[in-house]
Design an enzyme around this catalytic site. Structure first.
Site, PDB file in Angstrom:
ATOM      1  N   TRP A  45       0.827  -1.241  -0.195  1.00 26.45           N
ATOM      2  CA  TRP A  45       0.095   0.165  -0.088  1.00 26.45           C
ATOM      3  C   TRP A  45       0.755   1.359  -0.022  1.00 26.45           C
ATOM      4  O   TRP A  45       0.327   2.356  -0.158  1.00 26.45           O
ATOM      5  CB  TRP A  45      -0.709  -0.124   1.414  1.00 26.45           C
ATOM      6  CG  TRP A  45      -2.204  -1.194   1.138  1.00 26.45           C
ATOM      7  CD1 TRP A  45      -2.240  -1.736   0.161  1.00 26.45           C
ATOM      8  CD2 TRP A  45      -2.969  -1.203   2.359  1.00 26.45           C
ATOM      9  NE1 TRP A  45      -3.442  -2.643   0.512  1.00 26.45           N
ATOM     10  CE2 TRP A  45      -3.864  -2.236   1.666  1.00 26.45           C
ATOM     11  CE3 TRP A  45      -3.205  -0.687   3.356  1.00 26.45           C
ATOM     12  CZ2 TRP A  45      -5.000  -2.640   2.664  1.00 26.45           C
ATOM     13  CZ3 TRP A  45      -4.235  -0.979   4.165  1.00 26.45           C
ATOM     14  CH2 TRP A  45      -5.219  -2.257   3.839  1.00 26.45           C
ATOM     15  N   LYS A  46       2.067   1.192   0.160  1.00 27.04           N
ATOM     16  CA  LYS A  46       3.044   2.281  -0.022  1.00 27.04           C
ATOM     17  C   LYS A  46       2.546   3.369   1.143  1.00 27.04           C
ATOM     18  O   LYS A  46       1.904   2.924   2.436  1.00 27.04           O
ATOM     19  CB  LYS A  46       3.221   2.790  -0.951  1.00 27.04           C
ATOM     20  CG  LYS A  46       3.443   2.208  -2.142  1.00 27.04           C
ATOM     21  CD  LYS A  46       4.130   2.575  -3.553  1.00 27.04           C
ATOM     22  CE  LYS A  46       4.312   1.339  -4.445  1.00 27.04           C
ATOM     23  NZ  LYS A  46       5.116   1.786  -5.509  1.00 27.04           N
TER      24      LYS A  46
ATOM     25  N   HIS B 224      12.957  -2.251  -1.430  1.00 29.73           N
ATOM     26  CA  HIS B 224      11.923  -1.700  -2.600  1.00 29.73           C
ATOM     27  C   HIS B 224      12.641  -0.692  -3.253  1.00 29.73           C
ATOM     28  O   HIS B 224      13.340   0.247  -2.591  1.00 29.73           O
ATOM     29  CB  HIS B 224      10.538  -1.324  -1.748  1.00 29.73           C
ATOM     30  CG  HIS B 224       9.606  -1.017  -2.760  1.00 29.73           C
ATOM     31  ND1 HIS B 224       9.583   0.389  -3.381  1.00 29.73           N
ATOM     32  CD2 HIS B 224       8.504  -1.562  -3.239  1.00 29.73           C
ATOM     33  CE1 HIS B 224       8.531   0.307  -4.377  1.00 29.73           C
ATOM     34  NE2 HIS B 224       7.949  -0.853  -4.460  1.00 29.73           N
TER      35      HIS B 224
ATOM     36  N   GLU C 267      11.581   2.345  -4.112  1.00 31.24           N
ATOM     37  CA  GLU C 267      11.358   3.644  -3.474  1.00 31.24           C
ATOM     38  C   GLU C 267      12.410   3.835  -2.072  1.00 31.24           C
ATOM     39  O   GLU C 267      12.953   4.905  -1.950  1.00 31.24           O
ATOM     40  CB  GLU C 267      10.206   3.568  -3.186  1.00 31.24           C
ATOM     41  CG  GLU C 267       9.295   4.308  -4.367  1.00 31.24           C
ATOM     42  CD  GLU C 267       7.759   3.610  -4.528  1.00 31.24           C
ATOM     43  OE1 GLU C 267       7.322   3.212  -3.264  1.00 31.24           O
ATOM     44  OE2 GLU C 267       7.045   3.478  -5.626  1.00 31.24           O
TER      45      GLU C 267
ATOM     46  N   GLU D  73      11.490  -6.178  -9.765  1.00 30.74           N
ATOM     47  CA  GLU D  73      10.684  -4.995 -10.071  1.00 30.74           C
ATOM     48  C   GLU D  73      11.341  -3.890 -10.882  1.00 30.74           C
ATOM     49  O   GLU D  73      12.285  -3.150 -10.410  1.00 30.74           O
ATOM     50  CB  GLU D  73      10.195  -4.249  -8.748  1.00 30.74           C
ATOM     51  CG  GLU D  73       9.168  -5.170  -7.818  1.00 30.74           C
ATOM     52  CD  GLU D  73       8.465  -4.398  -6.935  1.00 30.74           C
ATOM     53  OE1 GLU D  73       7.167  -4.484  -7.136  1.00 30.74           O
ATOM     54  OE2 GLU D  73       8.952  -3.555  -6.191  1.00 30.74           O
TER      55      GLU D  73
ATOM     56  N   GLY E 192       4.717   1.832 -11.085  1.00 29.48           N
ATOM     57  CA  GLY E 192       3.524   3.256 -10.779  1.00 29.48           C
ATOM     58  C   GLY E 192       3.542   3.861 -12.200  1.00 29.48           C
ATOM     59  O   GLY E 192       3.198   5.101 -12.245  1.00 29.48           O
TER      60      GLY E 192
ATOM     61  N   SER F 176       3.387  -2.147 -12.235  1.00 30.25           N
ATOM     62  CA  SER F 176       2.017  -1.844 -12.895  1.00 30.25           C
ATOM     63  C   SER F 176       1.287  -3.041 -13.150  1.00 30.25           C
ATOM     64  O   SER F 176       0.721  -3.146 -14.251  1.00 30.25           O
ATOM     65  CB  SER F 176       2.245  -1.078 -14.232  1.00 30.25           C
ATOM     66  OG  SER F 176       2.940   0.191 -13.801  1.00 30.25           O
TER      67      SER F 176
ATOM     68  N   GLY G 208       1.598  -2.496  -6.375  1.00 35.32           N
ATOM     69  CA  GLY G 208       1.189  -1.478  -5.676  1.00 35.32           C
ATOM     70  C   GLY G 208      -0.037  -0.954  -5.814  1.00 35.32           C
ATOM     71  O   GLY G 208      -1.211  -1.253  -5.090  1.00 35.32           O
ATOM     72  N   GLY G 209      -0.402   0.202  -6.919  1.00 37.45           N
ATOM     73  CA  GLY G 209      -1.620   0.982  -7.054  1.00 37.45           C
ATOM     74  C   GLY G 209      -2.828   0.057  -7.108  1.00 37.45           C
ATOM     75  O   GLY G 209      -3.892   0.271  -6.450  1.00 37.45           O
TER      76      GLY G 209
HETATM   77  P1  PGA Z   1       2.683  -0.605  -8.918  1.00 39.30           P
HETATM   78  O1  PGA Z   1       3.802  -0.601  -7.707  1.00 39.30           O
HETATM   79  O2  PGA Z   1       1.889  -1.708  -8.977  1.00 39.30           O
HETATM   80  O3  PGA Z   1       2.139   0.553  -8.536  1.00 39.30           O
HETATM   81  O4  PGA Z   1       3.749  -0.409 -10.049  1.00 39.30           O
HETATM   82  C1  PGA Z   1       4.607  -1.937  -7.532  1.00 39.30           C
HETATM   83  C2  PGA Z   1       5.280  -1.678  -6.204  1.00 39.30           C
HETATM   84  O5  PGA Z   1       6.151  -0.727  -6.123  1.00 39.30           O
HETATM   85  O6  PGA Z   1       5.686  -2.618  -5.543  1.00 39.30           O
END
Ligand code: PGA
Length: 265
Positions: A11-12, A98, A100, A176, A182, A222, A243-244
């Site tokens: 969920w970030k 991750h 990020e 990833e 994202g 994504s 993520g999203g």
């Molecule tokens: P995303 O993120 O599905 O929104 O691209 C994936 C993630 O960062 O784990």
């Protein structure tokens, strides 16, 4: 060899305790625990609310993890999350490395290795993330980058042991590509197969046979209900890190259903 299919939602920094509880009431993943493992990584401050809400609904098969940990157990580390306390509040997993964390917060490969060790020593199952940037890919450096990210982690695993309790894998991996996170731009199943195949090869050469085969390699970047099935059908793709599309309980349940189909339910 058939590996555990894992569908994980990150969920970030989204959804607080109230939204997490609402999510739990709307979330209906298929009850096919053997064929797919479902894991959610909520923000730390929503962790307990989500855990409680899932328990009230009898969805205790959904496992929970934290998005980041520090490598020390306790001490003067303002703002950090102790792996031991994460375990105490009910986390079974920890996301480690991750993109990020690497790119926005400056985590180095050596930090990722230390966090992997801390997770293992605290009884958390690390989900270690690796992946290249677009520039690195364009420069033909895909395998070099994956190698440099994975090697320090494998050194830790070799030291600590590659199997958890009752032969369960000590960690899982997520590939990833940074350019796919994202952005709506997903790697093709062939791109994923190429990177996953390389990672599997490294696991096989570094760890004893059975151990190296039990580790699942998830694809992330994504992933959505419209592309998940073709990704999961790709050779060497053992699950997805989302993520999203994990922020909506209906779309995440759809991804879990695809995971359970891939797992043979
Ligand atoms: P995303 O993120 O599905 O929104 O691209 C994936 C993630 O960062 O784990």
């Amino acid at each position: 060899m058939k590996r555990q299919v894992v569908v994980a939602g990150n969920w970030k920094m989204n959804l607080g305790p109230g939204a997490a509880a609402e999510y739990a009431s709307a979330f209906e993943p298929p009850r096919t625990e053997a064929s797919v493992k479902v894991v959610l990584f909520p923000p730390t401050l929503a962790f307990s609310a989500l855990r409680e809400a899932l328990r009230e609904r009898g969805r205790t098969e959904v496992e929970l993890g934290v998005q980041n940990i520090y490598w020390e157990r306790a001490g003067a580390y303002t703002g950090e999350t102790s792996p031991v306390v994460a375990r105490e509040v009910g986390a079974a997993w920890a996301l480690v490395g991750h993109s990020e964390r690497r790119h926005l917060f400056g985590e180095k490969n050596s930090d990722v290795a230390r966090k992997t060790r801390a997770a293992l020593e605290s009884g958390l199952l690390p989900l270690v993330c690796v992946g290249e940037t677009w520039e690195e890919r364009q420069a033909g450096r895909l395998t070099e980058v994956l190698e440099s990210q994975l090697t320090p982690v494998l050194e830790v695993i070799q030291e600590v042991g590659g199997s958890g309790p009752s032969g369960a894998p000590a960690f899982h991996l997520a590939y990833e590509p940074v350019w796919a996170i994202g952005t709506g731009q997903t790697a093709t199943p062939d791109d994923a197969t190429q990177a996953h195949g390389f990672l599997r090869g490294r696991l096989v050469s570094a760890l004893p046979g059975a151990e190296s085969q039990r580790i699942s390699i998830l694809y992330g970047g994504s992933v959505s209900p419209s592309n998940v099935r073709e990704l999961l059908a790709a050779p060497e793709v053992d699950g997805v890190l989302v993520g999203g599309a994990s922020l909506d309980p209906l779309s995440f349940a759809e991804l879990c259903l695809a995971g359970s189909e891939a797992g043979g339910a």
